[in-house]
Scaffold this motif. Structure first.
Motif, PDB file in Angstrom:
ATOM      1  N   GLY A   1       0.807  -1.193   0.000  1.00  0.00           N
ATOM      2  CA  GLY A   1       0.000   0.000   0.000  1.00  0.00           C
ATOM      3  C   GLY A   1       0.841   1.243   0.000  1.00  0.00           C
ATOM      4  N   ARG A   2       0.203   2.309   0.360  1.00  0.00           N
ATOM      5  CA  ARG A   2       0.844   3.627   0.358  1.00  0.00           C
ATOM      6  C   ARG A   2       2.003   3.692   1.351  1.00  0.00           C
ATOM      7  NH1 ARG A   2      -2.396   8.995   1.960  1.00  0.00           N
ATOM      8  NH2 ARG A   2      -0.596  10.028   2.788  1.00  0.00           N
TER       9      ARG A   2
ATOM     10  N   ASN B   1       3.954   1.218   2.433  1.00  0.00           N
ATOM     11  CA  ASN B   1       5.093   0.462   1.904  1.00  0.00           C
ATOM     12  C   ASN B   1       5.803   1.221   0.800  1.00  0.00           C
ATOM     13  OD1 ASN B   1       4.620  -1.637   3.666  1.00  0.00           O
ATOM     14  ND2 ASN B   1       3.387  -2.785   2.214  1.00  0.00           N
ATOM     15  N   GLN B   2       5.039   1.849  -0.077  1.00  0.00           N
ATOM     16  CA  GLN B   2       5.631   2.615  -1.168  1.00  0.00           C
ATOM     17  C   GLN B   2       6.428   3.800  -0.615  1.00  0.00           C
ATOM     18  OE1 GLN B   2       2.810   4.376  -3.875  1.00  0.00           O
ATOM     19  NE2 GLN B   2       4.317   4.531  -5.498  1.00  0.00           N
TER      20      GLN B   2
ATOM     21  N   GLU C   1       0.650  -0.672 -12.351  1.00  0.00           N
ATOM     22  CA  GLU C   1       1.145  -1.105 -11.044  1.00  0.00           C
ATOM     23  C   GLU C   1       2.426  -1.908 -11.180  1.00  0.00           C
ATOM     24  OE1 GLU C   1      -1.252  -3.023  -8.031  1.00  0.00           O
ATOM     25  OE2 GLU C   1      -2.943  -1.797  -8.669  1.00  0.00           O
TER      26      GLU C   1
ATOM     27  N   ARG D   1       5.955  -1.090  -9.389  1.00  0.00           N
ATOM     28  CA  ARG D   1       6.650  -2.034  -8.531  1.00  0.00           C
ATOM     29  C   ARG D   1       8.086  -2.235  -8.993  1.00  0.00           C
ATOM     30  NH1 ARG D   1       3.059  -6.202  -9.230  1.00  0.00           N
ATOM     31  NH2 ARG D   1       1.147  -5.211  -8.616  1.00  0.00           N
TER      32      ARG D   1
END
Length: 172
Positions: A1-2, A4-5, A55, A59
């Motif tokens: 999610g946000r 982790n990013q 996405e 990643r």
């Protein structure tokens, strides 16, 4: 999610500064590309464009290579590096900390807060766990938990001191 990013972006900034020896003055001009791909530190990049990327592509840009993973695993960040990054006037760092939902007042002592074992270095797991705990405003439950832990620790220290005193009395 946000979260982790944003953690990966923050780790990328720290990793770039640690491995390249860049000064904190470079943070002011560091582009968002530096926090997403280490191979292109000088490329200009508008982060808003990533929302248009797939996405899978995002990643790919936010993942760490095996060499970077080894560096992160084996080389913790020095507290002074984290202090320089957080205290810089970098819009990139401010944006990342805002995305992580870290209160600005918590940033002032971030390295002390995150250095769980007090060794002067911040390991990746300490950084991620600490940032996760710092998200959002403090709640009463957080304060009560800390108060109870301090009381328990004080009782334990009182027992240790009593035992030391009794041992000292026996020796003398």
């Amino acid at each position: 999610g946000r979260f982790n990013q944003s953690c990966r972006r923050f780790l990328r900034v720290l990793l770039n500064l640690q491995t390249t020896g860049m000064s904190s003055r470079c943070l002011d001009t560091m582009s968002e590309e530096c926090s997403t791909t280490a191979s292109k530190p000088d490329a200009a990049f508008n982060w808003r464009r990533t929302s248009r990327r797939s996405e899978q592509e995002q990643r790919k840009h936010s993942s760490f290579s095996l060499a970077e993973q080894n560096t992160l695993r084996n080389n913790p960040f020095r507290k002074d590096l984290l202090d320089r990054v957080v205290r810089s006037n970098s819009p990139l760092v401010a944006n990342i900390l805002e995305d992580l939902d870290i209160e600005p007042v918590d940033c002032l002592s971030l390295s002390d807060t995150l250095d769980a074992d007090g060794d002067g270095f911040i390991k990746v797991h300490e950084l991620i766990q600490g940032l996760r705990r710092l998200q959002g405003p403090a709640r009463r439950s957080d304060i009560v938990t800390v108060d109870l832990r301090i009381r328990r620790m004080q009782k334990h220290l009182d027992k240790v001191l009593a035992k030391l005193c009794s041992n000292f009395d026996r020796v003398t």
